[in-house]
Enzyme design. Structure first.
Site, short mmCIF file in Angstrom:
data_model
loop_
_atom_site.label_atom_id
_atom_site.label_comp_id
_atom_site.label_asym_id
_atom_site.label_seq_id
_atom_site.Cartn_x
_atom_site.Cartn_y
_atom_site.Cartn_z
CG ASP A 77 -87.85 18.11 37.44
OD1 ASP A 77 -86.99 17.45 38.03
OD2 ASP A 77 -87.65 18.63 36.32
CB SER A 78 -84.74 20.80 39.33
OG SER A 78 -84.59 20.16 38.08
CD GLU B 251 -84.86 23.60 33.32
OE1 GLU B 251 -85.32 24.75 33.28
OE2 GLU B 251 -85.55 22.60 33.60
CB CYS C 262 -82.39 12.82 34.13
SG CYS C 262 -82.71 14.61 34.25
CG HIS D 279 -84.55 18.07 32.64
ND1 HIS D 279 -84.74 17.90 33.98
CD2 HIS D 279 -84.68 19.41 32.40
CE1 HIS D 279 -84.98 19.09 34.54
NE2 HIS D 279 -84.95 20.01 33.61
N1 DGL Z 1 -85.13 16.20 36.19
C1 DGL Z 1 -84.43 15.84 37.37
C2 DGL Z 1 -84.05 14.39 37.43
O1 DGL Z 1 -84.87 13.59 36.99
C3 DGL Z 1 -83.43 16.84 37.92
C4 DGL Z 1 -82.37 17.32 37.02
C5 DGL Z 1 -81.50 18.42 37.61
O2 DGL Z 1 -82.05 19.44 38.06
O3 DGL Z 1 -80.27 18.24 37.62
O4 DGL Z 1 -83.04 14.00 37.93
#
Ligand code: DGL
Length: 264
Positions: free
Chosen positions: A7-8, A147, A179, A181
């Site tokens: 992931d990011s 984050e 997402c 997150h």
């Molecule tokens: N957690 C990621 C997603 O599911 C990336 C979120 C991001 O870095 O903008 O899209």
């Protein structure tokens, strides 16, 4: 052998947690933290990051990769063709498999800007069930807040209200957390959405998909005792401290992948 997850940043930890009860191979987790947030990036940028992350996983000799990121699943995975360098599990297919049997016909998707602009969710959902109504909502404030370690409080609460209200106005019966997150702020999303709306975390479906994949392989550890190597492209200490706050437990020292330098 091991399973790769990326992931990011810390969002993929929600998928990592979902895999713990079924993992029968060690896990290699990669957080591409120098490029956070992915939601602001162009398809070309995301494609470049993806290629290098795949090179990393090939070097680490993983057997499959969980794309624990909806943005990569929406923007890059559909463009890489039928022969990826490693078997991939992606969030969009998982979310569609999970949502179609439970919805009464109106689905809302909370996602990053890049995921929303890709149109991947409405396309995949309508492909599976053409009569579905799909309302998509980009939530650009959420990943930077999460984050920064903000999982509750007035700023999260206001942002969630801003993003969930249009979906309620569209009378959705189901909301996909599009997402990885967002499950980290599920209580706030549930509070705003109310009890009449089902909220789906596609990580639950990913767990089933990965369990099926692992059933066909020789276990190298047993669930609960498999280890995870954590790697990031940015600051390992920052990731380790946030991950430990989120998980409420210590994780092994996080390593920096030097191939992921400023040249990315
Ligand atoms: N957690 C990621 C997603 O599911 C990336 C979120 C991001 O870095 O903008 O899209």
């Amino acid at each position: 052998m091991a399973i790769g997850i990326f992931d990011s940043g810390v969002g993929g930890l929600t998928v990592w947690q979902a895999l713990q009860p079924i993992a029968t191979e060690d896990i290699v987790y990669f957080g591409d933290t120098i490029h956070i947030p992915y939601g602001d990036k162009t398809p070309e940028q995301l494609f470049g990051y993806f290629r290098r992350i795949m090179d990393f996983f090939v070097q680490r000799k993983v057997s499959a990769v969980v794309v624990a990121c909806n943005t990569m699943s929406a923007v890059v995975v559909p463009r890489i063709g039928p022969n990826p360098p490693l078997p991939l599990f992606n969030m969009i297919d998982a979310a569609v498999a999970q949502a179609v049997p439970v919805t009464k016909g109106r689905i809302g998707v909370l996602a990053t800007r890049a995921t929303t602009e890709s149109g991947a969710y409405p396309r995949a959902l309508k492909n599976a069930a053409p009569d579905l109504e799909v309302a998509s909502q980009a939530c650009p404030k959420l990943v930077p807040f999460i984050e920064a370690g903000l999982l509750g409080g007035p700023m999260i609460s206001d942002a969630v209200k801003e993003y969930v209200t249009p979906l309620l106005q569209a009378k959705v019966d189901t909301i996909i957390l599009g997402c990885t997150h967002y499950p980290l702020i599920l209580p706030e999303i549930r509070r705003v959405a109310g009890n009449g709306v089902s909220i789906l975390d596609p990580a639950e479906q990913i767990r089933e998909d990965v369990a099926r994949f692992l059933e066909g392989r020789t276990p190298t550890c047993s669930p609960g005792s498999c280890r995870t190597e954590f790697w990031v492209s940015g600051d390992p200490w920052r990731f380790q401290s946030l991950a430990q706050d989120i998980l409420g437990t210590a994780i092994p020292p996080v390593q920096r992948y030097s191939g992921a330098g400023d040249g990315w």
